[in-house]
Design a protein around this motif. Structure first.
Motif, PDB file in Angstrom:
ATOM      1  N   THR A 265       0.786  -0.968   0.017  1.00  0.00           N
ATOM      2  CA  THR A 265      -0.010   0.025   0.000  1.00  0.00           C
ATOM      3  C   THR A 265       0.954   1.249   0.109  1.00  0.00           C
TER       4      THR A 265
ATOM      5  N   PHE B  81      -4.659   0.140  -7.051  1.00  0.00           N
ATOM      6  CA  PHE B  81      -5.948   0.428  -6.469  1.00  0.00           C
ATOM      7  C   PHE B  81      -7.008  -0.063  -6.844  1.00  0.00           C
TER       8      PHE B  81
ATOM      9  N   THR C  65      -9.832   1.141  -7.838  1.00  0.00           N
ATOM     10  CA  THR C  65     -10.855   2.274  -7.819  1.00  0.00           C
ATOM     11  C   THR C  65     -10.293   3.608  -7.531  1.00  0.00           C
TER      12      THR C  65
ATOM     13  N   THR D  46     -10.876   3.637  -3.464  1.00  0.00           N
ATOM     14  CA  THR D  46      -9.700   2.906  -2.915  1.00  0.00           C
ATOM     15  C   THR D  46      -8.612   3.619  -2.896  1.00  0.00           C
TER      16      THR D  46
ATOM     17  N   HIS E  76      -8.961   6.526  -0.253  1.00  0.00           N
ATOM     18  CA  HIS E  76      -9.018   6.052   1.099  1.00  0.00           C
ATOM     19  C   HIS E  76      -7.396   5.888   1.500  1.00  0.00           C
ATOM     20  N   HIS E  77      -6.825   5.019   0.868  1.00  0.00           N
ATOM     21  CA  HIS E  77      -5.380   4.843   1.288  1.00  0.00           C
ATOM     22  C   HIS E  77      -4.356   6.082   1.121  1.00  0.00           C
TER      23      HIS E  77
END
Length: 336
Positions: free
Chosen positions: A277, A304, A306, A309, A312-313
């Motif tokens: 990540t 990722f 999308t 996603t 978010h990260h």
């Protein structure tokens, strides 16, 4: 991963490019050398906007003795520190050594004027003595972490990162982590291409994944482990868009899943999921700075999948949204 949620000043908009590194008795020579090597060398390939550099001290006119006996000449005194846009503090003579009141006053004045203050290793104790770190996330070498927490219990100390960036205050872990932080500052100021160029000249990676926990117990992975995991690391970096599972990675490394997880954490200080990540977020940062790809396209290229996603990260690690990051740090060559 580094802790760098800050970036209060946007890239390519540094008003004061003068850099001053502090010299003192008992000077930490490696840390001092890092500052001189990265900021003090002439770099004509960077054009005319590169940093100016000077060695400053409290008492000019005399040499300063480093920790190994080498003496260092300086360029000037307090005025260099007060007028610098960035002040580098390369370690400190001892974590219990007092900080001269004159130095405390100079650094406080410089901070009030907007200077950036960057510490390497034990240099964080200097800024702590100045009372400038309250409310900021800071770090230092893992050997000094307990001493920093004991002496300054009100600080927000972050143990397992290579550096922290609070915008105006930047701190790094052990000596070599100072290289990571200095490259990060170049990246902030001039973009990834400049940081990559300096890193290439130094023959170091422009960015290291993981925190300093990976260096505490085993500074170098066993040879058999390194020979198996190093090619795997490189394969993952060049194929971020692929799907990577514990099962598939263990198979590529020629290990059982349990053995792979144990050796991976020993080598990196983190889990495969967190490492991957972090790597994907780093690649996303590069693409946001140096391309016109949409967020959806960047999410696809970094693995990722999308945009949701990715967001978010990205926010979880960097504390900001991809679009905000792009607005602050996109290279001028890609801006309208």
């Amino acid at each position: 991963m580094p802790n760098a949620s800050s970036a209060n000043s946007s890239a390519h908009q540094i008003q004061n490019r003068s850099v001053a590194v502090l010299a003192y008795d008992g000077l930490c020579l490696f840390e001092f050398g890092v500052c001189c090597e990265i900021f003090g060398l002439k770099r004509p390939e960077m054009g005319g906007d590169w940093y100016s550099f000077a060695v400053a001290c409290l008492e000019p006119g005399r040499p300063y003795r480093a920790s190994n006996g080498v003496t260092v000449a300086v360029d000037g005194g307090i005025d260099l520190l007060e007028n610098a846009g960035t002040i580098l503090i390369p370690g400190w003579s001892g974590v219990s050594d007092p900080v001269p009141e004159d130095l405390v006053e100079v650094l406080r004045r410089a901070h009030e004027k907007g200077a950036r203050l960057l510490t390497i290793c034990s240099g964080v104790f200097v800024l702590a003595a100045c009372g400038l770190l309250n409310g900021h996330k800071v770090t230092t070498h893992w050997r000094y972490f307990d001493a920093l927490s004991d002496q300054y219990p009100d600080l927000i100390t972050v143990p397992n990162v290579l550096y922290t960036d609070n915008g105006q205050i930047l701190t790094s872990a052990g000596s070599a982590a100072g290289i990571d932080l200095c490259l990060h500052l170049i990246r902030r100021d001039f973009g990834p291409a400049a940081a990559n160029s300096v890193a290439k000249r130094l023959v170091v990676p422009p960015h290291r994944e993981g925190g300093q926990a990976q260096f505490v117990d085993h500074s170098v992975p066993p040879p058999s482990e390194a020979s198996r995991l190093s090619p795997l690391f490189e394969q993952i970096r060049t194929n971020l868009a692929d799907t990577h599972t514990i099962k598939s990675l263990a198979a590529k490394a020629g290990m059982s899943e349990r053995t792979f997880l144990r050796r991976f954490e020993s080598a990196t200080g983190t889990t495969p999921a967190r490492w991957l990540t972090g790597l994907r977020v780093q690649k996303a940062k590069d693409l946001l700075e140096e391309s016109l790809l949409s967020i959806d396209q960047i999410a696809e290229q970094t693995g990722f999948g999308t945009a949701a996603t990715l967001r978010h990260h990205f926010r979880e690690i960097l504390g900001t949204a991809p679009t905000t990051y792009r607005r602050l740090f996109q290279s001028t060559s890609f801006q309208a």
